[in-house]
Design a protein around this motif. Structure first.
Motif, PDB file in Angstrom:
ATOM      1  N   MET A 282      -1.256  -4.952   8.901  1.00  0.00           N
ATOM      2  CA  MET A 282      -0.936  -3.583   8.486  1.00  0.00           C
ATOM      3  C   MET A 282      -0.609  -2.739   9.710  1.00  0.00           C
TER       4      MET A 282
ATOM      5  N   GLN B 100       1.858   2.388   8.026  1.00  0.00           N
ATOM      6  CA  GLN B 100       1.402   2.027   6.679  1.00  0.00           C
ATOM      7  C   GLN B 100      -0.008   2.536   6.429  1.00  0.00           C
ATOM      8  N   SER B 101      -0.866   2.419   7.441  1.00  0.00           N
ATOM      9  CA  SER B 101      -2.245   2.877   7.297  1.00  0.00           C
ATOM     10  C   SER B 101      -2.316   4.386   7.089  1.00  0.00           C
TER      11      SER B 101
ATOM     12  N   LEU C  85      -1.105   5.113   3.504  1.00  0.00           N
ATOM     13  CA  LEU C  85      -2.132   4.741   2.529  1.00  0.00           C
ATOM     14  C   LEU C  85      -3.321   5.693   2.599  1.00  0.00           C
TER      15      LEU C  85
ATOM     16  N   LEU D 194      -3.050   3.421  -4.789  1.00  0.00           N
ATOM     17  CA  LEU D 194      -3.168   2.514  -3.644  1.00  0.00           C
ATOM     18  C   LEU D 194      -2.668   1.120  -3.997  1.00  0.00           C
TER      19      LEU D 194
ATOM     20  N   GLU E 211       0.371  -0.522  -2.027  1.00  0.00           N
ATOM     21  CA  GLU E 211       0.187  -1.778  -1.296  1.00  0.00           C
ATOM     22  C   GLU E 211       1.194  -2.829  -1.746  1.00  0.00           C
ATOM     23  N   ARG E 212       1.537  -2.816  -3.026  1.00  0.00           N
ATOM     24  CA  ARG E 212       2.555  -3.737  -3.527  1.00  0.00           C
ATOM     25  C   ARG E 212       3.937  -3.363  -2.985  1.00  0.00           C
TER      26      ARG E 212
ATOM     27  N   VAL F 291       1.944  -5.153   2.002  1.00  0.00           N
ATOM     28  CA  VAL F 291       0.982  -5.290   3.090  1.00  0.00           C
ATOM     29  C   VAL F 291       0.067  -6.493   2.902  1.00  0.00           C
TER      30      VAL F 291
ATOM     31  N   ASP G 219      -2.790  -9.064   1.119  1.00  0.00           N
ATOM     32  CA  ASP G 219      -4.116  -8.877   0.528  1.00  0.00           C
ATOM     33  C   ASP G 219      -4.937  -7.933   1.398  1.00  0.00           C
ATOM     34  N   VAL G 220      -5.175  -6.748   0.895  1.00  0.00           N
ATOM     35  CA  VAL G 220      -5.987  -5.759   1.614  1.00  0.00           C
ATOM     36  C   VAL G 220      -7.428  -5.913   1.172  1.00  0.00           C
TER      37      VAL G 220
ATOM     38  N   ASN H 156     -10.152  -0.127   1.342  1.00  0.00           N
ATOM     39  CA  ASN H 156     -10.027   0.959   0.371  1.00  0.00           C
ATOM     40  C   ASN H 156     -11.316   1.761   0.269  1.00  0.00           C
TER      41      ASN H 156
ATOM     42  N   VAL I 206      -6.845  -5.869   8.941  1.00  0.00           N
ATOM     43  CA  VAL I 206      -6.259  -4.543   9.080  1.00  0.00           C
ATOM     44  C   VAL I 206      -6.173  -4.108  10.535  1.00  0.00           C
TER      45      VAL I 206
END
Length: 294
Positions: free
Chosen positions: A1, A5-6, A9, A27, A31-32, A36, A38-39, A44, A244
């Protein structure tokens, strides 16, 4: 990530955590879209903790008041009868005196227990939630906001017709069955697409709580719920660090805090004006378009 992007989000989490539009749902969609990968759930949750700090700062007076009452209750030290009257609206709603403050603490505990019980059930459903389900959740949230706003406005008109007391000035506490309803609504609000704040405020309004108390209680009762979710996800701390990265995590949390505080201050004004249905104008198109294109 990436850091960009962070930040996006984090800001999205901060805004949607308090506005009744479902932060978890937004979120998941973001994310989709950003691809990014699998977060970890803890990422989150960390964003939730950052917005939780915004709640604590915004409601610092009533939180401090409730904590003082709790500590005195543990030490069995009652507040003097001739103590200075409470004039702050937030405090006057939830803890105008020692007895009312203790009662509010008990109600928060009751709501939290119900939320935890519901959350144990909904947590097993999260892995199977699709973007289509999230979009349906947007539509459900919109329906709750519109219906609760209509019920609240009818109640305010009826109250004014009887005794001339408007919804703005009629401040009440929250009783045990209203606390159970709010706790149940908050548990349902753990599902992506269902707004936690929207569900809890709507539940409070449906059960007869005035607007200011509904808003204040909704966010105060979120504190133990978010802390509980954070403690449950601590086992994934090393996964977040590897997936991350520490810097994106910190930057995302900072963005969530700033955006969250501003969104909370704006939302509280909207709640007092009785305009929650405004958000349905966004949720309905978002839900329909999401069902079509996602």
């Amino acid at each position: 990530m990436t850091i960009v992007q962070s930040v996006i989000l984090g800001a999205l989490q901060g805004v949607t955590e308090f506005l009744p539009v479902s932060s978890s749902g937004h979120l998941a969609i973001a994310e989709r879209l950003f691809q990014v990968g699998d977060v970890p759930p803890l990422f989150n949750v960390m964003l939730h903790v950052a917005t939780l700090l915004a709640v604590v700062i915004y409601f610092r007076k009533v939180i401090g008041r409730l904590l003082m009452i709790l500590f005195r209750a543990i030490g069995q030290k009652d507040e003097p009868m001739n103590s200075r009257p409470i004039t702050d609206a937030k405090i006057a709603t939830l803890a105008p005196n020692e007895q009312a403050g203790r009662y509010t603490i008990i109600m928060i505990i009751m709501s939290t227990i119900v939320t935890g019980a519901i959350g144990m059930v909904t947590s097993k459903m999260l892995a199977d939630i699709s973007l289509a389900h999230i979009c349906v959740g947007f539509l459900v949230t919109a329906g709750l906001l519109v219906a609760s706003s209509v019920v609240d406005k009818i109640r305010c008109v009826h109250r004014a017709a009887i005794n001339g007391v408007s919804g703005e000035r009629h401040l009440t506490g929250i009783n045990w069955w209203q606390a159970l309803i709010v706790g149940f609504a908050q548990g349902v609000g753990t599902l992506p697409g269902i707004s936690r704040s929207g569900a809890t405020i709507a539940g409070a309004l449906f059960s007869g709580v005035d607007r200011r108390t509904a808003g204040d209680y909704s966010f105060i009762v979120a504190i133990p719920a978010i802390l509980g979710a954070f403690l449950l996800e601590l086992k994934d701390l090393d996964v977040v660090a590897g997936t991350v990265g520490l810097l994106p995590l910190l930057v995302g949390c900072a963005a969530a805090f700033v955006a969250g505080y501003l969104a909370l201050a704006w939302l509280m004004n909207i709640i007092r004006r009785g305009r929650l249905e405004w958000f349905a104008l966004y949720l309905i198109p978002a839900g329909v378009l999401g069902l079509i294109f996602l």
